[in-house]
Write a protein that holds these residues in place. Sequence first.
Motif, PDB file in Angstrom:
ATOM      1  N   HIS A 102      11.096   8.595  62.103  1.00 56.05           N
ATOM      2  CA  HIS A 102      11.264   7.274  61.502  1.00 56.05           C
ATOM      3  C   HIS A 102      12.747   6.963  61.449  1.00 56.05           C
ATOM      4  O   HIS A 102      13.551   7.666  62.071  1.00 56.05           O
ATOM      5  CB  HIS A 102      10.590   7.175  60.138  1.00 56.05           C
ATOM      6  N   THR A 122       8.258   5.101  67.404  1.00 48.19           N
ATOM      7  CA  THR A 122       7.395   3.927  67.387  1.00 48.19           C
ATOM      8  C   THR A 122       8.251   2.678  67.580  1.00 48.19           C
ATOM      9  O   THR A 122       9.471   2.683  67.380  1.00 48.19           O
ATOM     10  CB  THR A 122       6.641   3.808  66.056  1.00 48.19           C
ATOM     11  N   ASN A 123       7.587   1.593  67.977  1.00 54.12           N
ATOM     12  CA  ASN A 123       8.299   0.325  68.126  1.00 54.12           C
ATOM     13  C   ASN A 123       8.921  -0.121  66.806  1.00 54.12           C
ATOM     14  O   ASN A 123      10.049  -0.631  66.773  1.00 54.12           O
ATOM     15  CB  ASN A 123       7.334  -0.760  68.629  1.00 54.12           C
ATOM     16  N   ARG A 124       8.204   0.073  65.713  1.00 50.52           N
ATOM     17  CA  ARG A 124       8.723  -0.358  64.422  1.00 50.52           C
ATOM     18  C   ARG A 124       9.984   0.411  64.047  1.00 50.52           C
ATOM     19  O   ARG A 124      10.917  -0.148  63.472  1.00 50.52           O
ATOM     20  CB  ARG A 124       7.639  -0.205  63.346  1.00 50.52           C
ATOM     21  N   THR A 162       9.245   3.779  73.437  1.00 52.19           N
ATOM     22  CA  THR A 162       8.571   3.437  72.180  1.00 52.19           C
ATOM     23  C   THR A 162       7.087   3.183  72.419  1.00 52.19           C
ATOM     24  O   THR A 162       6.638   2.950  73.538  1.00 52.19           O
ATOM     25  CB  THR A 162       9.201   2.199  71.534  1.00 52.19           C
ATOM     26  N   PHE A 163       6.331   3.224  71.326  1.00 50.15           N
ATOM     27  CA  PHE A 163       4.895   3.044  71.401  1.00 50.15           C
ATOM     28  C   PHE A 163       4.371   2.501  70.078  1.00 50.15           C
ATOM     29  O   PHE A 163       5.068   2.528  69.060  1.00 50.15           O
ATOM     30  CB  PHE A 163       4.203   4.378  71.736  1.00 50.15           C
ATOM     31  N   ASP A 164       3.143   2.040  70.106  1.00 54.47           N
ATOM     32  CA  ASP A 164       2.401   1.676  68.901  1.00 54.47           C
ATOM     33  C   ASP A 164       1.158   2.553  68.830  1.00 54.47           C
ATOM     34  O   ASP A 164       0.474   2.752  69.836  1.00 54.47           O
ATOM     35  CB  ASP A 164       1.974   0.208  68.940  1.00 54.47           C
ATOM     36  N   GLY A 165       0.865   3.059  67.666  1.00 54.45           N
ATOM     37  CA  GLY A 165      -0.378   3.793  67.464  1.00 54.45           C
ATOM     38  C   GLY A 165      -0.274   5.266  67.798  1.00 54.45           C
ATOM     39  O   GLY A 165      -0.015   6.083  66.921  1.00 54.45           O
ATOM     40  N   GLU A 180       1.313   7.353  64.757  1.00 58.08           N
ATOM     41  CA  GLU A 180       1.939   6.462  63.783  1.00 58.08           C
ATOM     42  C   GLU A 180       1.153   6.514  62.484  1.00 58.08           C
ATOM     43  O   GLU A 180      -0.079   6.449  62.480  1.00 58.08           O
ATOM     44  CB  GLU A 180       1.975   5.036  64.331  1.00 58.08           C
ATOM     45  N   GLY A 187       6.625   2.399  60.535  1.00 61.34           N
ATOM     46  CA  GLY A 187       6.892   3.026  61.821  1.00 61.34           C
ATOM     47  C   GLY A 187       6.929   4.531  61.801  1.00 61.34           C
ATOM     48  O   GLY A 187       7.148   5.156  62.846  1.00 61.34           O
TER      49      GLY A 187
END
Length: 326
Positions: A102, A122-124, A162-165, A180, A187
């Motif tokens: 993070h 993560t993208n966040r 980066t990624f989501d999930g 995530e 994030g």
Amino acid sequence: MLTKIARVAQNTDIVREPFEPRLRVSHINDYLICFYDGRDIADYPAWLHTNIDMQLGVCCYVLHRGDQAIVFDTMLYKEHILWIDRYIRDMGVKHVSVINSHWDCDHIAGNFLYKNADIISTNRTRWKIQSNAELFRTGEIWAMAGDPNYPGVEEVILPNRTFDGRMTVYLGDIQIELIETFVHQLGHLVAYLPRDKILLAADALEDTVPFNTAAMTGEMPIQIMTYRSLLAMDVARIYPCHGRFEVIDGGGYTQEFTAAMLDYNIQLIERKDEPGYLTAPLESFIGKWLERGVLAMHEPYRSLHDNNVTLVQRTYGGRSMPAIPH
């Protein structure tokens, strides 16, 4: 003196005495190493003593295979990552990638050393680092959390993958599942190593209690749901970024650790309307887990607990009880 989680004025006139980290190292198995600093900081220069992470104890992990390695979080000060990098280079590592769990300083400050390598988050997390870059550079980000002396991040380097999930990466034959998780910071991710059922929990789990931020406190039922999901995973050993070195070195934590974090967060909500909620001792929230030895009282965590109950009262005080996932 324990640092409180509150904004303080930056000490712009400070002359910071150089320091050489005295990291404790644990070779957890044939591919996983923990690098740990903090808790015992009396012999460090005084300017480091106001940092809550140094008081809590802070660590990162390195996964390695042959001449390749992945650094799971790049620590708090540039001196930390330079020490760790020398250590793994002496082991024969030539190629390093990074995972940022993070966007807090103690997880991204050493990114500068690997700015030409893969840095995964993560993208966040990437967007939080980018949007707060000036706060990282100046050290103001830490003045907002009680440390007037933080020198700032050497160079703010953003993750470039980066990624989501969820995302799966491999280091040789080691499969690493990045997940995530809605805990601690937007994030945030954890890393699951299915071969040995190991969870690198980052700041999802902490010994003595987790640090709940304003963003997560605003959605406490979802955070509680996330802890239930973590508890349901097939995990044998857990390694956090803030815990007891002797437990990490002795084989890690079990899922009782996750159960303790879940129970604590449920109590934060369920007890919000009790008289004396803000002043009730931390022990009254985690007593059974202390008795079992799952958690151990470490005094700086009283500051985190004070932060947690204050945020819950500010967010949920005077309103009906939110539904708690079961």
